[in-house]
Design an enzyme around this catalytic site. Structure first.
Site, PDB file in Angstrom:
ATOM      1  N   LYS A 168       0.841  -1.188   0.000  1.00 16.19           N
ATOM      2  CA  LYS A 168       0.000   0.000   0.000  1.00 16.19           C
ATOM      3  C   LYS A 168       0.881   1.246   0.000  1.00 16.19           C
ATOM      4  O   LYS A 168       1.931   1.287   0.650  1.00 16.19           O
ATOM      5  CB  LYS A 168      -0.910   0.001   1.231  1.00 16.19           C
ATOM      6  CG  LYS A 168      -1.819  -1.206   1.320  1.00 16.19           C
ATOM      7  CD  LYS A 168      -2.852  -1.217   0.205  1.00 16.19           C
ATOM      8  CE  LYS A 168      -3.818  -2.378   0.350  1.00 16.19           C
ATOM      9  NZ  LYS A 168      -4.914  -2.331  -0.628  1.00 16.19           N
ATOM     10  N   ASP A 228      -0.460   0.071  -4.445  1.00 16.19           N
ATOM     11  CA  ASP A 228      -1.907   0.303  -4.396  1.00 16.19           C
ATOM     12  C   ASP A 228      -2.177   1.562  -3.579  1.00 16.19           C
ATOM     13  O   ASP A 228      -1.830   1.627  -2.399  1.00 16.19           O
ATOM     14  CB  ASP A 228      -2.574  -0.913  -3.748  1.00 16.19           C
ATOM     15  CG  ASP A 228      -4.092  -0.818  -3.697  1.00 16.19           C
ATOM     16  OD1 ASP A 228      -4.643   0.201  -4.148  1.00 16.19           O
ATOM     17  OD2 ASP A 228      -4.720  -1.770  -3.204  1.00 16.19           O
ATOM     18  N   GLU A 272      -2.287   0.513  -8.521  1.00 22.48           N
ATOM     19  CA  GLU A 272      -3.688   0.124  -8.366  1.00 22.48           C
ATOM     20  C   GLU A 272      -4.500   1.259  -7.762  1.00 22.48           C
ATOM     21  O   GLU A 272      -4.029   1.946  -6.845  1.00 22.48           O
ATOM     22  CB  GLU A 272      -3.755  -1.106  -7.463  1.00 22.48           C
ATOM     23  CG  GLU A 272      -5.135  -1.661  -7.227  1.00 22.48           C
ATOM     24  CD  GLU A 272      -5.075  -2.967  -6.456  1.00 22.48           C
ATOM     25  OE1 GLU A 272      -6.077  -3.273  -5.771  1.00 22.48           O
ATOM     26  OE2 GLU A 272      -4.056  -3.670  -6.530  1.00 22.48           O
ATOM     27  N   GLU A 278     -11.780  -2.939  -7.975  1.00 24.66           N
ATOM     28  CA  GLU A 278     -12.409  -3.479  -6.775  1.00 24.66           C
ATOM     29  C   GLU A 278     -13.615  -2.640  -6.356  1.00 24.66           C
ATOM     30  O   GLU A 278     -14.514  -3.141  -5.692  1.00 24.66           O
ATOM     31  CB  GLU A 278     -11.410  -3.595  -5.623  1.00 24.66           C
ATOM     32  CG  GLU A 278     -10.948  -2.289  -5.018  1.00 24.66           C
ATOM     33  CD  GLU A 278      -9.992  -2.503  -3.855  1.00 24.66           C
ATOM     34  OE1 GLU A 278     -10.463  -2.524  -2.702  1.00 24.66           O
ATOM     35  OE2 GLU A 278      -8.780  -2.649  -4.100  1.00 24.66           O
ATOM     36  N   ASP A 299     -14.398  -7.391  -8.550  1.00 25.82           N
ATOM     37  CA  ASP A 299     -14.601  -7.870  -7.186  1.00 25.82           C
ATOM     38  C   ASP A 299     -15.825  -8.781  -7.144  1.00 25.82           C
ATOM     39  O   ASP A 299     -16.890  -8.426  -7.657  1.00 25.82           O
ATOM     40  CB  ASP A 299     -14.798  -6.689  -6.236  1.00 25.82           C
ATOM     41  CG  ASP A 299     -14.911  -7.116  -4.788  1.00 25.82           C
ATOM     42  OD1 ASP A 299     -13.912  -7.021  -4.057  1.00 25.82           O
ATOM     43  OD2 ASP A 299     -16.011  -7.550  -4.372  1.00 25.82           O
ATOM     44  N   HIS A 346      -9.613  -8.640  -7.485  1.00 24.98           N
ATOM     45  CA  HIS A 346      -9.391  -8.188  -6.118  1.00 24.98           C
ATOM     46  C   HIS A 346      -9.887  -9.268  -5.156  1.00 24.98           C
ATOM     47  O   HIS A 346     -10.876  -9.946  -5.419  1.00 24.98           O
ATOM     48  CB  HIS A 346     -10.181  -6.898  -5.878  1.00 24.98           C
ATOM     49  CG  HIS A 346     -10.279  -6.503  -4.450  1.00 24.98           C
ATOM     50  ND1 HIS A 346     -11.449  -6.584  -3.718  1.00 24.98           N
ATOM     51  CD2 HIS A 346      -9.351  -6.009  -3.603  1.00 24.98           C
ATOM     52  CE1 HIS A 346     -11.237  -6.154  -2.492  1.00 24.98           C
ATOM     53  NE2 HIS A 346      -9.977  -5.799  -2.392  1.00 24.98           N
TER      54      HIS A 346
END
Length: 434
Positions: free
Chosen positions: A219, A247, A273, A300, A323, A350
């Protein structure tokens, strides 16, 4: 005749915020949650499904799912399950609930939960894991179940059938290929949550490499210099042969995303992402053009198949991350897979959350066996949280999802877990409040 006699819906919340699991630049205190649906019949057959949230508001999804499921009570289960395309269209045609979306937000999440339960029930009735139920269907049957409304300018039913027919004779060979290679490839996000300490980051990254992962995700997005430092740690641990994804969880504006990703380019991220708002199709296209060859991935929070159509048409993404609990179950997910095939965009679903890994393993297998026919640049997310609460948990070995073998959609949650984590009166939450 087997009749659906009732629906139980549970607001389940797991206290993952206590360990910073799920923490990122946008979501700092996630309590992974599920609006969990159980469809009951007058026989032994049941169906289990859910949608995923991260805490507050899960009760809204649970009530919406109950409202979605009420029209099923008293109906012949076999008639509903024999034509899940028609069942889906009937539920989707509820104009009063549709007005609350349409096809987005809480009511669409609720649709996912109920249809996931119906697909689970269909697979249990057939005595097959869901992926097997789907790959045993003919191209015509799969397309009949697929929601292609609003899509003919991008994909017609005839095109969809033709794509599926092309791969139908070789489905068995690809199932054998997955079995021989040890399953469907996955990547881990378990090491990369933003709230983890450096020591925990190093330890979990090393464990991921030792476990055979060739892809890991971190992240980013809260602090640029912190991201530089953490990515440097990541490259020190995993080396340069492992693909490293990043992400941002929607935290940036478009110019900021471009600047930030260009600063992190030295670490050779495979993709960025959710660099901006999930609804900003043209923003994603601008970012993709500016940061190439770094790929752009999103999906997602893709609210429905129409948004994905626009992402494909605008050439806005390199990787599609649908998702399993935000789109309206298999019926809508198949439409996105088929469009991705036509537009040449790899689907890398995801997962994480609670139960999402259990669902997406089935979907990725269906994509490879029946839709895309390739594993090139395909890798499905795995997060090692909360699988112990499932009756048929996903199994990962050497960076691969093993093929599920038990009947259903792997969505059934242990009754003990329901009793413990139902909010607000389950034993865990009652004790925590006290």
């Amino acid at each position: 005749m087997t009749t659906i006699t009732g629906v139980r819906v549970h607001d389940l919340r797991f206290p993952t915020s206590l360990s910073a699991d799920g923490s990122d630049a946008m979501n700092k205190d996630a309590d992974y949650s599920a609006a969990y649906v159980v469809l009951e019949t007058d026989g032994d057959l049941e169906g289990y499904g859910f949608t995923f949230t991260i805490g507050r508001g899960n009760d809204l999804c649970a009530e919406a799912a109950r409202q979605r499921a009420l029209p099923l009570i008293g109906r012949d289960a076999d008639a509903l399950l024999d034509d899940l395309g028609a069942t889906y269209r009937e539920l989707a045609a509820d104009s009063q609930l549709r007005w609350l979306g349409p096809e987005k937000g809480v009511v669409h999440l609720a649709m996912a939960a109920v249809m996931n339960a119906l697909w689970d029930m269909a697979a249990r009735r057939a005595g097959k894991p869901l992926w097997r139920l789907l790959v045993d269907m003919s191209p015509e049957e799969l397309v009949a179940a697929t929601d292609l409304r609003y899509l003919p300018d991008a994909l017609t039913a005839d095109e969809a059938v033709a794509m599926l027919r092309e791969l139908e004779p070789t489905r068995a060979a690809r199932i054998a290929e997955l079995e021989a290679r040890g399953g469907y490839p996955c990547y881990t996000t378990s090491a990369g949550w933003l709230g983890y300490s450096d020591d925990k980051l190093r330890r979990l990254l090393q464990e991921a490499v030792d476990a055979g992962y060739k892809h890991v995700k971190l992240k980013v997005g809260a602090d640029l210099e912190e991201d530089v430092r953490r990515l440097r740690i990541a490259r020190e641990v995993v080396g340069w042969d492992v693909r490293l994804m990043i992400d941002a969880n929607q935290v940036w504006d478009v110019p900021q995303a471009i600047e930030w990703v260009q600063r992190l380019a030295e670490f050779e991220p495979f993709w960025i992402e959710e660099p901006t708002s999930p609804d900003d199709v043209l923003g994603h296209a601008a970012i993709r053009k500016a940061v190439a060859p770094i790929g752009v991935a999103t999906g997602e929070h893709g609210m429905n198949r129409v948004l994905f159509k626009q992402l494909f048409q605008a050439e806005a993404i390199d990787f599609c991350q649908l998702d399993s609990a935000r789109l309206a179950s298999v019926n809508e997910i198949l439409a996105v897979y088929l469009m991705a095939k036509k537009f040449g965009v790899p689907v890398c679903p995801h997962a994480g959350g609670v139960g999402l890994c259990e669902l997406v393993q089935h979907l990725s297998i269906v994509d490879f066996v029946a839709v895309s026919g390739t594993l090139e640049n395909r890798v499905t997310e795995f997060v090692d949280h909360l699988h112990e609460h499932f009756d048929d948990p996903c199994l990962v070995e050497n960076g691969n999802y093993l093929l599920p073998s038990r009947p259903g959609y792997s969505a059934r949650i242990h009754e003990e877990s329901v009793a413990t984590y139902q909010y607000p009166d389950g034993t865990y939450w009652a004790t925590a409040r006290a």
